[in-house]
Scaffold this active site. Sequence first.
Site, PDB file in Angstrom:
ATOM      1  N   GLU A  58       8.397  -4.636  11.127  1.00 61.09           N
ATOM      2  CA  GLU A  58       8.891  -3.352  10.643  1.00 61.09           C
ATOM      3  C   GLU A  58       9.394  -2.473  11.773  1.00 61.09           C
ATOM      4  O   GLU A  58       8.680  -2.202  12.741  1.00 61.09           O
ATOM      5  CB  GLU A  58       7.777  -2.628   9.858  1.00 61.09           C
ATOM      6  CG  GLU A  58       8.212  -1.272   9.310  1.00 61.09           C
ATOM      7  CD  GLU A  58       7.335  -0.728   8.189  1.00 61.09           C
ATOM      8  OE1 GLU A  58       6.408  -1.425   7.742  1.00 61.09           O
ATOM      9  OE2 GLU A  58       7.600   0.404   7.749  1.00 61.09           O
TER      10      GLU A  58
ATOM     11  N   ASP B 168      -0.898  -6.068  -0.247  1.00 60.98           N
ATOM     12  CA  ASP B 168      -1.425  -5.424   0.956  1.00 60.98           C
ATOM     13  C   ASP B 168      -2.917  -5.191   0.830  1.00 60.98           C
ATOM     14  O   ASP B 168      -3.383  -4.702  -0.211  1.00 60.98           O
ATOM     15  CB  ASP B 168      -0.769  -4.047   1.158  1.00 60.98           C
ATOM     16  CG  ASP B 168       0.484  -4.091   2.010  1.00 60.98           C
ATOM     17  OD1 ASP B 168       0.746  -5.135   2.650  1.00 60.98           O
ATOM     18  OD2 ASP B 168       1.203  -3.074   2.044  1.00 60.98           O
TER      19      ASP B 168
ATOM     20  N   ASP C 171       0.844  -1.202   0.000  1.00 65.00           N
ATOM     21  CA  ASP C 171       0.000   0.000   0.000  1.00 65.00           C
ATOM     22  C   ASP C 171       0.882   1.256   0.000  1.00 65.00           C
ATOM     23  O   ASP C 171       0.390   2.371  -0.102  1.00 65.00           O
ATOM     24  CB  ASP C 171      -0.992  -0.001   1.171  1.00 65.00           C
ATOM     25  CG  ASP C 171      -0.330  -0.120   2.526  1.00 65.00           C
ATOM     26  OD1 ASP C 171       0.890  -0.372   2.584  1.00 65.00           O
ATOM     27  OD2 ASP C 171      -1.046   0.040   3.541  1.00 65.00           O
ATOM     28  N   SER C 172       2.215   1.048   0.049  1.00 67.06           N
ATOM     29  CA  SER C 172       3.164   2.136  -0.189  1.00 67.06           C
ATOM     30  C   SER C 172       2.998   2.676  -1.620  1.00 67.06           C
ATOM     31  O   SER C 172       3.559   3.721  -1.952  1.00 67.06           O
ATOM     32  CB  SER C 172       4.606   1.670   0.040  1.00 67.06           C
ATOM     33  OG  SER C 172       4.868   0.488  -0.685  1.00 67.06           O
TER      34      SER C 172
HETATM   35  N1  LIG Z   1       9.010   5.009  -0.127  1.00 65.16           N
HETATM   36  C1  LIG Z   1       8.463   4.370   0.900  1.00 65.16           C
HETATM   37  N2  LIG Z   1       9.212   3.491   1.578  1.00 65.16           N
HETATM   38  C2  LIG Z   1       8.704   2.790   2.642  1.00 65.16           C
HETATM   39  O1  LIG Z   1       9.449   1.981   3.240  1.00 65.16           O
HETATM   40  C3  LIG Z   1       7.347   3.010   3.006  1.00 65.16           C
HETATM   41  C4  LIG Z   1       6.604   3.947   2.272  1.00 65.16           C
HETATM   42  N3  LIG Z   1       7.178   4.605   1.236  1.00 65.16           N
HETATM   43  N4  LIG Z   1       5.311   4.202   2.568  1.00 65.16           N
HETATM   44  C5  LIG Z   1       4.624   3.406   3.550  1.00 65.16           C
HETATM   45  C6  LIG Z   1       5.510   2.965   4.617  1.00 65.16           C
HETATM   46  C7  LIG Z   1       6.016   4.044   5.558  1.00 65.16           C
HETATM   47  N5  LIG Z   1       7.287   3.481   5.963  1.00 65.16           N
HETATM   48  C8  LIG Z   1       8.267   4.149   6.699  1.00 65.16           C
HETATM   49  C9  LIG Z   1       8.203   5.514   6.859  1.00 65.16           C
HETATM   50  C10 LIG Z   1       9.205   6.188   7.565  1.00 65.16           C
HETATM   51  C11 LIG Z   1      10.226   5.463   8.134  1.00 65.16           C
HETATM   52  C12 LIG Z   1      11.322   6.167   8.880  1.00 65.16           C
HETATM   53  O2  LIG Z   1      12.138   5.551   9.510  1.00 65.16           O
HETATM   54  N6  LIG Z   1      11.289   7.525   8.751  1.00 65.16           N
HETATM   55  C13 LIG Z   1      12.159   8.528   9.326  1.00 65.16           C
HETATM   56  C14 LIG Z   1      12.215   8.523  10.799  1.00 65.16           C
HETATM   57  C15 LIG Z   1      10.853   8.905  11.341  1.00 65.16           C
HETATM   58  C16 LIG Z   1      10.790   9.030  12.863  1.00 65.16           C
HETATM   59  O3  LIG Z   1      11.730   8.686  13.577  1.00 65.16           O
HETATM   60  O4  LIG Z   1       9.725   9.488  13.294  1.00 65.16           O
HETATM   61  C17 LIG Z   1      13.490   8.605   8.582  1.00 65.16           C
HETATM   62  O5  LIG Z   1      14.574   8.501   9.172  1.00 65.16           O
HETATM   63  O6  LIG Z   1      13.411   8.809   7.358  1.00 65.16           O
HETATM   64  C18 LIG Z   1      10.280   4.086   7.977  1.00 65.16           C
HETATM   65  C19 LIG Z   1       9.319   3.440   7.260  1.00 65.16           C
HETATM   66  C20 LIG Z   1       7.523   2.234   5.313  1.00 65.16           C
HETATM   67  N7  LIG Z   1       6.734   2.350   4.095  1.00 65.16           N
HETATM   68  C1  LIG Z   2       7.278  -1.723   3.390  1.00 67.77           C
HETATM   69  C2  LIG Z   2       6.382  -2.901   3.163  1.00 67.77           C
HETATM   70  C3  LIG Z   2       6.529  -3.924   4.228  1.00 67.77           C
HETATM   71  C4  LIG Z   2       4.951  -2.501   2.992  1.00 67.77           C
HETATM   72  O1  LIG Z   2       4.066  -2.864   3.731  1.00 67.77           O
HETATM   73  C5  LIG Z   2       4.610  -1.625   1.856  1.00 67.77           C
HETATM   74  O2  LIG Z   2       5.457  -1.394   0.968  1.00 67.77           O
HETATM   75  O3  LIG Z   2       3.456  -1.149   1.814  1.00 67.77           O
HETATM   76 MG   LIG Z   3       2.241  -1.794   3.442  1.00 68.62          MG
END
Ligand SMILES: Nc1nc(=O)c2c([nH]1)NC[C@@H]1CN(c3ccc(C(=O)N[C@@H](CCC(=O)O)C(=O)O)cc3)CN21
Ligand SMILES: CC(C)C(=O)C(=O)O
Ligand SMILES: [Mg+2]
Length: 272
Positions: A190, A91, A52-53
Amino acid sequence: MGYLSTDKKKITTKTYAEMKAAGEKVTMLTAYDFTTAGIIDAAGIDTILIGDSASNVMAGNADTLPVTVDQMIYHARSVARACNHALVLCDMPFGSYQVCKEDALRNACRMMKETGVDALKLEGGVEILDTVQALINAGIPVCGHLGLTPQSVNKFGGYGIRAKEDAEAEKLVSDAKALDKAGCFAIVLEKVPAKLAAEVSRQVNAVTIGIGAGNGCDGQVLVYADALGMTQGFKPKFLRHFAQVGEEMQKGVKAYIDAVKSVEYPSAEESY
Ligand SMILES: Nc1nc(=O)c2c([nH]1)NC[C@@H]1CN(c3ccc(C(=O)N[C@@H](CCC(=O)O)C(=O)O)cc3)CN21
Ligand SMILES: CC(C)C(=O)C(=O)O
Ligand SMILES: [Mg+2]
């Protein structure tokens, strides 16, 4: 056929169990369209996830909440058509399984019927256990998703690491065990501590797939556009860029612009 061919056999949920037993890591990347999925499948990936990303990567939304069942079906059908080898996982989007079990089962059956994917993924633990069980009872392989569950971003107030405190870690272990007992073939973990993810991986029969969850998981998943360096500005600590496709695409686009502007393209050989 060049880079668009593979002789690897079709991956099934049974292959997953065999890989876990053999200690072979399971690989997963997302894809949302036919062309990209074809390239990734032929490279020999074990699983393609229509995440769903798509809401972020395809539509440019800030989170995953807006994407609809119809939109996921369109992406999933396109990807499924391209896959000869990978297990194809999709998803269920926000709102399609949270209302009630009956609604979830109806949406899940639609997604299976209209796309040709092999399995569905739902975010959550014991809260959605009855729903997960109903889907599995209906013959739909289900992958769980615990830890950072982006469909609940408004509850958590961000994308920070989950299950650092004991209470949340204990809930994650019991959620994983419950999903495992219900018959989930896999569980995505995750953004949780590596030690916790490794412990869960030992405690469940399901194949654990980590993203920001260390190397103790049974497999790994990334959003393909992140892994290939196409999502400038998104660089959480867990992400590695395995290629610079964004830069490479821009190089090609600039070469095309230059060739057209200078009237070098199309040449005589490229004309009728
Ligand atoms: N391009 C993309 N990649 C992804 O992995 C992803 C999406 N979109 N959309 C849906 C979700 C959202 N996801 C995420 C979003 C943010 C972080 C993250 O670590 N973000 C920050 C830190 C945020 C915080 O600490 O509040 C970073 O360091 O970029 C990880 C997974 C995983 N999924
Ligand atoms: C990051 C993966 C696990 C996901 O759920 C997504 O891409 O939506
Ligand atoms: Mg997802």
